[in-house]
Design an enzyme around this catalytic site. Structure first.
Site, PDB file in Angstrom:
ATOM      1  N   LEU A 192      -1.218   4.936   2.446  1.00 12.05           N
ATOM      2  CA  LEU A 192      -2.523   4.540   1.364  1.00 12.05           C
ATOM      3  C   LEU A 192      -2.637   3.106   2.716  1.00 12.05           C
ATOM      4  O   LEU A 192      -2.583   1.956   2.046  1.00 12.05           O
ATOM      5  CB  LEU A 192      -1.985   4.401   0.198  1.00 12.05           C
ATOM      6  CG  LEU A 192      -2.276   5.345  -0.888  1.00 12.05           C
ATOM      7  CD1 LEU A 192      -1.901   4.351  -1.881  1.00 12.05           C
ATOM      8  CD2 LEU A 192      -3.717   6.007  -0.875  1.00 12.05           C
ATOM      9  N   HIS A 193      -3.356   3.545   3.796  1.00  8.88           N
ATOM     10  CA  HIS A 193      -4.207   2.963   4.265  1.00  8.88           C
ATOM     11  C   HIS A 193      -5.576   2.313   3.797  1.00  8.88           C
ATOM     12  O   HIS A 193      -5.875   2.847   3.313  1.00  8.88           O
ATOM     13  CB  HIS A 193      -3.369   2.885   5.740  1.00  8.88           C
ATOM     14  CG  HIS A 193      -4.328   4.288   6.189  1.00  8.88           C
ATOM     15  ND1 HIS A 193      -5.715   3.579   7.059  1.00  8.88           N
ATOM     16  CD2 HIS A 193      -4.114   5.114   6.152  1.00  8.88           C
ATOM     17  CE1 HIS A 193      -5.894   4.855   7.324  1.00  8.88           C
ATOM     18  NE2 HIS A 193      -5.302   5.849   6.818  1.00  8.88           N
ATOM     19  N   ALA A 194      -5.764   1.779   5.673  1.00  4.54           N
ATOM     20  CA  ALA A 194      -7.754   0.861   4.599  1.00  4.54           C
ATOM     21  C   ALA A 194      -7.881   1.835   4.447  1.00  4.54           C
ATOM     22  O   ALA A 194      -8.641   1.831   3.226  1.00  4.54           O
ATOM     23  CB  ALA A 194      -7.559   0.476   6.526  1.00  4.54           C
TER      24      ALA A 194
END
Lengths: 89, 578
Positions: free
Chosen positions: A14-16
């Site tokens: 769940l990155h940028a």
């Protein structure tokens, strides 16, 4: 209220961009959406919350949705995660 | 009358009425409110947040046709941050529990948000946290009541925007304003202001020290995007002079635009290829319109930064390069492999703790340590090369071994693609970027191996003269005319000529009219530059004679100082004209 467990399966977790997509989708619904890992729980409409979860690949995630449009909200969020946030790979 | 100087980032001359965009801190005053007023305060804040979201969305819509998807995604990130329930919830708690006003409560809540985002492991949103300050100002402006800026403009009005810095949220205050120029105190060629100004084709000057302290709104101001000059409250004589210059520039522009398609040959018939440096695919249109004969330098860093913290996939690379190769066909497009690191760019894959990144693991050094990232890019370039108009450029080569290792990777990628049956240009030209003095001085070692040289004067000067380009205190020592710089360029040109290989110059010096005769005289056959300079330089070359340039270069190589070289150029150019 409905809930479902899914596993984060995209390489970067769940990155940028993934987090932003998830929040954008959650924001389209009236229902409350929360995401819970074995460590903490976050409001899926809060970018800060979702980023703070720092859910990496293979993290089990419980999605809880509560509200009039909960079924559709759950289905879309689940699809987004299963689809690896459209990242391909 | 006050004259201020800065960096010209978009050419042209404009005269108009100043409008200062306030980016200064809005004082946030803490006041107590009665418990029964709390719900009113919360409502006031909710409305201000909504209005700000509306501003950002408006701006995104207006920018949609001009900016790439990746650039537009920044606006989405801003909206998501403004919509974060934690923001309103935090402020609401402060209003209700501590009995403070909306402004003060918002400030606390914003600080929490910035701290929270900075604490995440996410470089993309850490960067956005820096934008939050701009968004905060905007919400505070909405809280302060109806916005102080003018929102309607009479026809015939000409507005010059003066600002500290212009971020998307500041630009959003400019609904349909008849803007004729921009000037900002901070910023660089790649900043938001510069990109917008170039796309609107209006003059802009950035890095104007003391601008916001000196300037006032509603005064007359001249912005000279050719010389990098801002003149506040000009005298009658100056006004007349600049009106004349603005008109002359328009006429001149029209005239040279008519010759955009014509190639640039010296009076004695030597063809000098004038090509474009591109960062973003957004600039393809302006480069083509200016008559660029291809792309001498495509800086692929922006493709990486757009994807940060992820890395672009082979398909991402292919998509970008294919687009450019197609747009410029049959002209050549040179893709420089990743030049990440140094002082300019940051990406999540880099080491933030390097003490001296300009001399550290940047460019080819980084790529050779991260062969997967490097090979993904090389495969992407090769897959896009089937039209046979792409070339590869390796940056910051310091030793022959580095060049050989890079070539080995390229050959390995070719074998992989062949095995996969992907069509590509087997003879894709490969060049090296000469930026490090050691490479320039041993150019003869590379000359038989490479297909072309490309001299990056910005870094070459920085390394050769030991000058930090971003340090204002030593900026005056930065001199492209320094004889040591010319000697390096001459050495590369001679070594290349002995093997019949061409030399390109792709630093800022390539677009400097004082440098053009020197570079041509030294034997450079291609000049690559920012698209907005292409027309001018082509026009300039048509007035030069190769023989006179060669004579000039010979003399310049014997000069002792940059100032002496400048004198020689002035005399030669002046002599040619008179």
């Amino acid at each position: 209220m409905i809930r479902k467990e899914v596993t984060v399966c995209n390489r970067l977790g769940l990155h940028a961009r993934a987090a932003a997509k998830l929040v954008q989708i959650a924001n389209q619904f009236q229902a409350q959406v929360s995401l819970t890992t074995n460590q903490m729980c976050a409001d899926a409409k809060s970018i800060l919350g979702v980023l703070t979860l720092a859910a990496a690949k293979d993290t089990p995630l419980i999605i809880e949705v509560d509200g009039p449009d909960e079924a559709e909200a759950l289905s879309q969020i689940e699809h987004l995660i299963q689809d690896r946030f459209g990242e391909g790979e | 009358m006050t004259r201020l100087t800065g960096t010209p980032v978009s050419p042209g001359i404009a005269i108009g009425t100043s409008q200062i965009i306030l980016v200064q801190e809005i004082p946030v005053v803490k006041t107590s409110i009665a418990p029964e007023a709390a719900s009113g305060e919360v409502e006031r804040l909710r409305k201000a947040l909504e209005a700000t979201i509306g501003d950002v969305e408006n701006l995104k819509e207006r920018a949609r046709s001009r900016l790439s998807e990746d650039f537009l995604a920044i606006f989405d990130a801003h909206v998501i941050i403004l919509k974060d329930p934690a923001l309103l919830r935090g402020a609401k708690a402060r209003i209700e529990r501590s009995g403070v006003n909306a402004e003060y409560a918002l400030q606390g809540s914003i600080q929490d948000m910035v701290r929270g985002l900075m604490a995440t492991d996410d470089p993309y949103f850490q960067e956005r946290a820096m934008d939050v300050e701009g968004l905060h100002r905007r919400v505070q402006q909405h809280l302060a009541g109806p916005l102080p800026e003018k929102t309607t403009w009479t026809s015939g009005e000409r507005v010059v925007i003066l600002a500290d810095t212009l971020t998307p949220s500041e630009t959003s205050t400019l609904h349909n304003a008849p803007i004729v120029a921009f000037a900002t105190e901070h910023g660089a060629r790649t900043s938001h202001t510069a990109i917008i100004a170039r796309s609107l084709e209006i003059p802009a000057v950035v890095g104007v020290k003391g601008l916001t302290k000196t300037a006032e709104s509603h005064g007359t101001v001249i912005v000279d995007g050719l010389e990098g000059l801002v003149i506040l409250n000009p005298s009658e004589a100056e006004l007349a002079e600049y009106e004349r210059r603005a008109e002359a520039y328009q006429r001149h522009r029209k005239a040279i635009l008519g010759q955009a398609r014509k190639e640039a040959r010296t009076v004695d018939g030597t063809l000098i290829r004038v090509t474009a440096n591109l960062d973003l695919t957004d600039e393809i249109g302006s480069a083509l319109a200016a008559g660029a004969s291809g792309v001498g330098l495509y800086r692929s860093e922006f493709l990486f930064l757009d994807h940060s913290p992820d890395l672009p996939t082979e398909e991402d690379h292919l998509g970008y390069y294919d687009r450019i190769a197609q747009a410029f066909y049959p002209h050549r497009v040179v893709i420089r492999t990743l030049d990440l690191g140094g002082e300019k760019y940051f990406h999540a894959v880099l080491d933030r703790t390097e003490r001296n990144p300009v001399l550290g693991v940047r460019a080819i050094r980084f790529c050779l340590r991260q062969p997967e990232i490097f090979r993904t890019q090389l495969r992407g370039i090769l897959s896009a090369s089937k039209r046979k108009n792409l070339a590869i450029l390796f940056p910051m080569i310091t030793t022959l071994q580095e060049y050989q290792q890079a070539s080995d990777h390229l050959e390995a990628c070719k074998r992989e693609l062949k095995a996969d049956g992907v069509p590509f240009d087997e003879h894709i030209p490969v060049g090296i970027m000469v930026e490090v003095p050691s490479c320039a001085l041993t150019a003869e070692a590379y000359a038989p191996l490479v297909d072309f040289f490309s001299i990056g004067t910005n870094d070459l000067i920085q390394y050769l003269l030991a000058i930090d380009r971003n340090n204002d205190s030593v900026a005056h020592l930065y001199d492209p005319m320094h004889p040591a710089v010319l000697k390096c360029i001459a050495h590369v040109c001679d070594a290349a000529a002995a093997e019949g290989k061409p030399v390109t110059v792709c630093g800022e010096a390539a677009a400097d009219p004082m440098m053009t005769p020197l570079l041509v005289g030294l034997g450079v056959s291609e000049l690559s530059m920012t698209p907005s300079s292409v027309l001018e330089v082509k026009n300039h070359i048509r007035n030069l004679s190769l023989r006179a340039c060669q004579k000039l270069a010979k003399k310049a190589l014997k000069a002792r100082t940059g100032a002496e070289v400048a004198e020689l150029v002035k005399t030669a150019v002046g002599g040619a004209k008179g």
